[in-house]
Design an enzyme around this catalytic site. Structure first.
Site, PDB file in Angstrom:
ATOM      1  CB  SER A 191      16.169  32.673 -37.679  1.00  0.00           C
ATOM      2  OG  SER A 191      16.924  32.143 -36.625  1.00  0.00           O
ATOM      3  CG  ASP A 348      17.073  24.647 -38.162  1.00  0.00           C
ATOM      4  OD1 ASP A 348      17.735  24.938 -37.146  1.00  0.00           O
ATOM      5  OD2 ASP A 348      16.209  25.400 -38.645  1.00  0.00           O
ATOM      6  CG  HIS A 378      18.892  27.995 -38.577  1.00  0.00           C
ATOM      7  ND1 HIS A 378      17.551  28.017 -38.248  1.00  0.00           N
ATOM      8  CD2 HIS A 378      19.372  29.220 -38.268  1.00  0.00           C
ATOM      9  CE1 HIS A 378      17.246  29.198 -37.751  1.00  0.00           C
ATOM     10  NE2 HIS A 378      18.335  29.949 -37.756  1.00  0.00           N
TER      11      HIS A 378
END
Length: 408
Positions: A191, A348, A378
């Site tokens: 991320s 996501d 995610h």
């Protein structure tokens, strides 16, 4: 008593309404994901209330809650030695597997955690567990970087912390101290940590005096651009649990120290409209109509404003800074990147960030593995421990570690 019989079903119905979200049929563990998301939303709303009362910044409160309930002490286990250190002023946590009699040097992974540049820590159990498993499975030294967070600092300080810690570790004398093979080092992150890992790799590739360079980079559902918040995955997953589009935009605003009043402008891409001169040169580098395959594009249409607000980019130049948005890098920089692994999840908003980066790297001649998971969401890779244990987490983590094992 009669009132209680009326109130309890009403509360149950209200709770179900709050928890329930329509999800794609292929999502892994849907009800567990709904409960996780409902918990996130409830905690975030509480933190925003505290923020609105001017008692504390909402991210400070949220991170305090995360770390209070989740923080681990620096302890060593029988299998993995876990120690905390400082690399050029940046805190890190180092995971070292036991030495084997017939080996001299180990491979290594520099890992940069996610959390929107504002949350989590190398010391939380989610990342502590991930890095421990990586060290055990790969028989590798894992360095987990504990960079400073919003609101203590903003861009580019998180990037500088990650770069300084990585460059310190890559010094030959430091690698020798940890018995690391200089030719077998990977830079990785998930991320926001994937964002920092990509930016660090790009900068390292430009440093002609660097004695040791990473062999690989491995990016887990990375956030790589703030140019277009209407890619197909942003449109498709705008209300997806864990990271809906408005939350990702808020993380960007926090990271670059902007004002939340800009959220609406960013949402409709007014900051990169055709009349915004500084954005024009980057448009071809993020043209998803040519970078994404039909299975990603589906029937979604580009959102390109004819006129927007150049003042946004003037006030917040970080929106177009390649250190903040590695997908904006030129082809020459991309061509210098090491062999790359990119993991993306169908459910996501950041799916297309990773897919476009993989496509551009491949066009630049870099060997790339794009690992796409159709039933995952995610953040799933760190959710492998009760009570936030998801099959998607184990699935993605195993695939990621397998690639590292085969290529590092």
């Amino acid at each position: 008593m009669r009132a209680a019989w009326v109130l309890l079903p009403a509360l149950a119905a209200l709770s179900a309404y709050y928890v329930y979200l329509p999800l794609p049929g292929a999502v892994s563990d849907p009800w567990k994901l709904m409960l996780l998301d409902a918990t996130f939303r409830a905690v975030q709303q509480t933190c925003h209330l505290i923020h609105s009362l001017r008692l504390s910044h909402h991210l400070t409160v949220l991170n305090y809650l995360i770390c209070t309930f989740d923080k681990l002490k620096s302890v060593s286990s029988e299998d993995i030695k876990i120690t905390d250190a400082v690399f050029d002023g940046v805190e890190v946590r180092v995971f070292e597997p036991p030495s084997k009699g017939d080996e001299n040097l180990k491979r290594s992974v520099v890992y940069i955690h996610g959390g929107g540049w504002a949350l989590a820590s190398a010391r939380t159990s989610l990342y502590n567990n991930l890095c421990r498993i990586m060290a055990e499975s790969l028989n590798a030294v894992v360095v987990s970087v504990d960079y400073r967070l919003v609101p203590e600092v903003w861009f580019p300080e998180q990037y500088h912390d990650a770069l300084r810690a990585t460059k310190h570790f890559l010094q030959p004398d430091v690698l020798a101290e940890y018995s690391v093979d200089p030719s077998r080092i990977a830079i990785s992150g998930d991320s926001a940590g994937g964002n920092l890992a990509a930016a660090v790799c790009q900068q390292l590739s430009k440093d002609e005096d660097l004695p040791v360079r990473p062999k690989l980079q491995a990016l887990i559902y990375p956030v790589l651009q703030a140019f277009d918040f209407n890619t197909p995955s942003y449109q498709q997953n705008m209300n997806m649990p864990v990271l809906p589009r408005y939350v990702m935009i808020s993380y960007w605003i926090d990271y670059i120290n902007g004002n939340y009043d800009l959220a609406r402008e960013l949402l409709v891409n007014n900051h990169t409209a055709l009349n915004v001169g500084p954005a024009l040169s980057f448009r071809t580098r993020l043209n998803w109509t040519s970078l994404l395959p039909p299975s990603f594009k589906k029937n979604y249409k580009p959102v390109v404003q004819a006129t927007g607000s150049a003042a946004i980019v003037e006030r917040l130049p970080a929106l177009l800074d390649v250190r903040a948005a590695p997908l904006l890098a030129d082809d020459a920089t991309l061509a210098r990147q090491p062999r790359t692994y990119v993991l993306i999840c169908e459910n996501d908003v950041l799916r297309d960030d990773g897919a476009m980066y993989a496509a551009r790297l491949e066009r630049a001649g870099v060997p790339v593995t794009l690992d796409r998971f159709h039933d995952c969401f995610h953040g799933c890779m760190i959710f492998t421990m009760w009570p936030t244990d998801f099959s998607a987490g184990v699935q993605t983590r195993n695939s990621y570690i397998k690639w590292l094992d085969e290529n590092l």
